[in-house]
Design a protein around this motif. Structure first.
Motif, short mmCIF file in Angstrom:
data_model
loop_
_atom_site.label_atom_id
_atom_site.label_comp_id
_atom_site.label_asym_id
_atom_site.label_seq_id
_atom_site.Cartn_x
_atom_site.Cartn_y
_atom_site.Cartn_z
N VAL A 125 0.66 -1.19 -0.12
CA VAL A 125 0.05 0.09 -0.11
C VAL A 125 0.97 1.17 -0.05
O VAL A 125 1.93 1.27 0.85
CB VAL A 125 -0.95 0.12 1.36
CG1 VAL A 125 -1.83 1.06 1.38
CG2 VAL A 125 -1.63 -1.10 1.30
N LYS A 126 0.69 2.22 -0.97
CA LYS A 126 1.55 3.36 -1.05
C LYS A 126 0.77 4.69 -1.07
O LYS A 126 -0.10 4.63 -2.19
CB LYS A 126 2.69 3.21 -2.42
CG LYS A 126 3.55 4.18 -2.35
CD LYS A 126 4.59 4.03 -3.45
CE LYS A 126 5.54 5.35 -3.57
NZ LYS A 126 6.36 4.91 -4.83
N ASP A 127 1.18 5.54 -0.28
CA ASP A 127 0.50 6.70 -0.15
C ASP A 127 -0.97 6.66 -0.51
O ASP A 127 -1.61 7.49 -1.12
CB ASP A 127 0.94 7.57 -1.42
CG ASP A 127 2.43 7.78 -1.07
OD1 ASP A 127 3.06 8.12 -0.17
OD2 ASP A 127 3.13 8.03 -2.18
N ASN A 152 -1.24 9.60 3.34
CA ASN A 152 0.07 8.95 2.96
C ASN A 152 0.19 7.87 3.64
O ASN A 152 1.21 7.78 4.43
CB ASN A 152 0.88 10.26 3.32
CG ASN A 152 0.66 11.51 2.44
OD1 ASN A 152 0.11 11.55 1.33
ND2 ASN A 152 0.84 12.51 3.00
N ILE A 153 -0.83 6.88 3.82
CA ILE A 153 -0.41 5.72 4.26
C ILE A 153 0.30 4.62 3.49
O ILE A 153 -0.16 4.32 2.41
CB ILE A 153 -1.87 4.90 5.00
CG1 ILE A 153 -2.54 5.89 5.84
CG2 ILE A 153 -1.40 3.70 5.53
CD1 ILE A 153 -1.70 6.24 7.20
N SER A 213 -9.17 1.22 11.35
CA SER A 213 -10.04 0.57 10.64
C SER A 213 -10.37 1.17 9.44
O SER A 213 -10.77 0.41 8.30
CB SER A 213 -11.30 0.37 11.40
OG SER A 213 -11.18 -0.19 12.91
N GLU A 214 -10.50 2.60 9.34
CA GLU A 214 -10.93 2.97 8.01
C GLU A 214 -9.93 2.88 6.96
O GLU A 214 -10.21 2.82 5.70
CB GLU A 214 -10.99 4.71 8.42
CG GLU A 214 -12.26 5.07 9.29
CD GLU A 214 -11.88 5.15 10.50
OE1 GLU A 214 -12.80 5.06 11.41
OE2 GLU A 214 -10.75 4.31 11.15
N ILE A 215 -8.64 2.97 7.52
CA ILE A 215 -7.32 2.35 6.30
C ILE A 215 -7.70 0.98 5.72
O ILE A 215 -7.76 1.05 4.76
CB ILE A 215 -5.99 2.66 6.85
CG1 ILE A 215 -5.66 3.86 7.38
CG2 ILE A 215 -4.95 1.86 6.08
CD1 ILE A 215 -4.46 4.03 8.30
N GLY A 257 -3.49 7.21 -3.88
CA GLY A 257 -2.77 6.03 -3.46
C GLY A 257 -2.83 4.75 -4.39
O GLY A 257 -3.55 4.76 -5.37
N GLU A 258 -1.76 3.88 -4.02
CA GLU A 258 -1.64 2.88 -4.93
C GLU A 258 -1.82 1.52 -4.14
O GLU A 258 -1.18 1.52 -3.05
CB GLU A 258 -0.58 2.83 -5.82
CG GLU A 258 -0.24 1.56 -6.72
CD GLU A 258 0.78 1.73 -7.57
OE1 GLU A 258 0.90 1.74 -8.62
OE2 GLU A 258 2.21 1.70 -6.91
N ILE A 259 -2.51 0.43 -4.41
CA ILE A 259 -2.48 -0.81 -4.03
C ILE A 259 -1.95 -1.96 -4.80
O ILE A 259 -2.32 -1.86 -6.03
CB ILE A 259 -3.94 -1.45 -3.61
CG1 ILE A 259 -4.51 -0.06 -2.44
CG2 ILE A 259 -4.04 -2.70 -2.84
CD1 ILE A 259 -6.09 -0.51 -2.02
#
Length: 500
Positions: A263-265, A274-275, A296-298, A311-313
């Motif tokens: 997981v990026k940004d 920005n996780i 939890s929200e993430i 962001g990107e997964i």
């Protein structure tokens, strides 16, 4: 019976069709004490309290309250006599203000010629909140309150009945450490006023912190009663389970595989920013933080429950777009949500229907009809593997204990054969014996190569289970720690923001 006790329940028995829920159960509570009531799921705690409140009629036994034998016919009658219960799942009228919620059903106290004097009701509520040192506006709506504030509102409502005994069922299960401390301060103020509190919890540390005595139930029987100063945590666990429970957190020593999820940004406006993190095959990664930190929200964003803004997964190196849980499942993800009653089970349906639910698309024929034989075989296999205690596959899901519900939910997701398993508070509200079983299951899944992401509010659980911990505070990552770096004080400092 002794005059020393405000409440004495002795020899209580209760049977339901095919089940003996209570056999010779007892509880004795003094005035001005916080008395812990503990036992595994299915031990009889809820049944005993429902008998006290008049929800159930006892088959045998005696209840003495304030020196008189009692047998309430309803919870309302119990409230009128000074015994109130704050349930684990608090129900309020969300569109009503706090004053209306506190005095719901007793509006006549503020009525003249059939008209409610709202100003008088507001003033009574303000006076009540001031007495309890609760900083809430009586005119605000219940829907605006946090979980912690709802707990305080429920406590105020109980006190408004001039209750001498307040039963609190898992009151801290969704609270942060600071919120727990605030609640405990109010509880201590109440016992200093001569009130008594029956505190039901599976959190042993809290029992030792706030309770003067603990009563243990097991399989419907009274086991023992102890001063908290005269029993150790290990002794208490043994008495709760009826067996010695070792290795609450299994020892794990295996080699991690390739990175499965990246997981990026990842961002969601107003919630998290920005996780970035990754998890490998065979790894248990914990997201730790205070309640409301955004953990939890993430993961709801990753799983497609909530929409993300950026962001990107990547799964196994390939970028993917997950717009829904259906897409997440087909991509190899599974998610056990935090609130099993609201989002984990369909309570009035059978174990069979619940466990097979997310796997139905795999067991339908070309005409979209479910292959019933395969469904039964798959569910029966996973139920046996996880040792879910049921009478039959057709047993209603809501009738299972919390621990067995959680194992059944885990089984539901394992049938999808996921690469990545997300577990949000996997042992919330579960007794110590079931907790150890679930920890072992999680460890076994990791050793078999599954990537596990665990969200936990219990620092001891995160420390005991994790290969790595990512700390979240106010929607941002404040620290990441490998197993050899895990230190409770450092992690707490990052969770509270006490870092340079």
């Amino acid at each position: 019976m002794s005059q020393e006790y405000l409440l004495e329940m002795s020899g209580i028995e209760k049977a339901f069709p095919g089940v003996k829920a209570l056999s010779d159960a007892s509880l004795r509570v003094k005035s001005g004490e916080i008395h812990g009531l503990i036992g595994e799921n299915g031990a009889g705690k809820s049944t005993l309290m429902k008998i006290l409140l008049g929800d159930y009629t006892r088959d045998a036994g005696e209840i003495i309250y304030k020196g008189e034998k009692i047998c309430f016919s309803s919870p309302r009658q119990a409230k009128e006599k000074g015994i109130c219960m704050i349930p684990q799942e608090i129900n309020m009228v969300s569109t009503a203000d706090l004053a209306e919620n506190v005095w719901l059903g007793r509006e006549h106290q503020f009525a003249t010629l059939g008209l409610i004097n709202k100003a008088k009701r507001l003033e009574a509520t303000r006076k009540l909140f001031k007495q309890l040192k609760i900083e809430l506006d009586p005119k605000s709506l219940a829907v605006e309150l946090s979980v912690a504030q709802l707990q305080l509102l429920a406590l105020a409502r109980a006190v408004s009945y001039e209750a001498d005994i307040i039963i609190m069922d898992e009151p801290t299960s969704s609270l942060s450490e600071s919120e727990v401390k605030g609640l405990f301060k109010i509880m201590e103020d109440l016992i200093n006023q001569g009130k008594s509190i029956i505190f039901i919890s599976h959190k042993l540390d809290e029992m030792f912190t706030i309770c003067s005595h603990i009563t243990i139930l097991r399989d419907g029987y009274y086991i023992s009663n102890h001063k908290t100063t005269e029993i150790t945590k290990d002794e208490l666990i043994t008495k709760i389970a009826g067996r010695e429970i070792k290795n609450l957190y299994p020892v794990r020593n295996h080699t991690l595989g390739k990175t499965v999820l990246e997981v990026k940004d990842l961002s969601q406006t107003g919630t998290f920013q920005n996780i970035s993190f990754s998890v490998k095959e065979g790894e248990i990664l914990s997201l730790y933080g205070l309640v409301g930190a955004g953990r939890s929200e993430i993961m709801c964003g990753v799983f497609g429950i909530d929409e993300i803004d950026g962001g990107e997964i990547r799964i196994e190196g390939k970028p993917i777009k997950i717009k829904s849980p259906k897409a997440a499942i087909r991509s190899g993800l599974a998610m056990v949500t935090e609130d099993r009653l609201s989002t984990g089970i369909i309570g009035n349906q059978s174990v069979l229907e619940n466990v097979s639910l997310v796997n139905l698309y795999k067991i339908c024929n070309k005409f979209k009809f479910v292959k019933n034989r395969q469904e039964r075989e798959d569910v029966n296999r996973i139920v046996e593997e996880l040792d879910v205690k049921i009478a039959s596959l057709h047993q209603v899901m809501s009738s299972l204990s919390g621990g067995n519900q959680q194992k059944a939910i885990l089984g539901k997701w394992l049938l999808t054969k996921p690469k990545i398993l997300i577990l949000d508070e996997p042992t919330r509200g579960i007794d110590v014996g079931s907790k150890a079983e679930i920890h072992k299951m999680i460890a076994n899944l990791a050793e078999e190569g599954m990537a596990v992401i665990m969200i936990s509010s219990e620092l001891s659980e995160a420390l005991g289970m994790s290969d790595r911990i990512v700390v979240i505070r106010e929607g941002k990552i404040t620290g990441e720690f490998a197993r050899e770096e895990l230190d409770s004080e450092i992690i707490i400092n990052h969770a509270f923001g006490y870092i340079d």
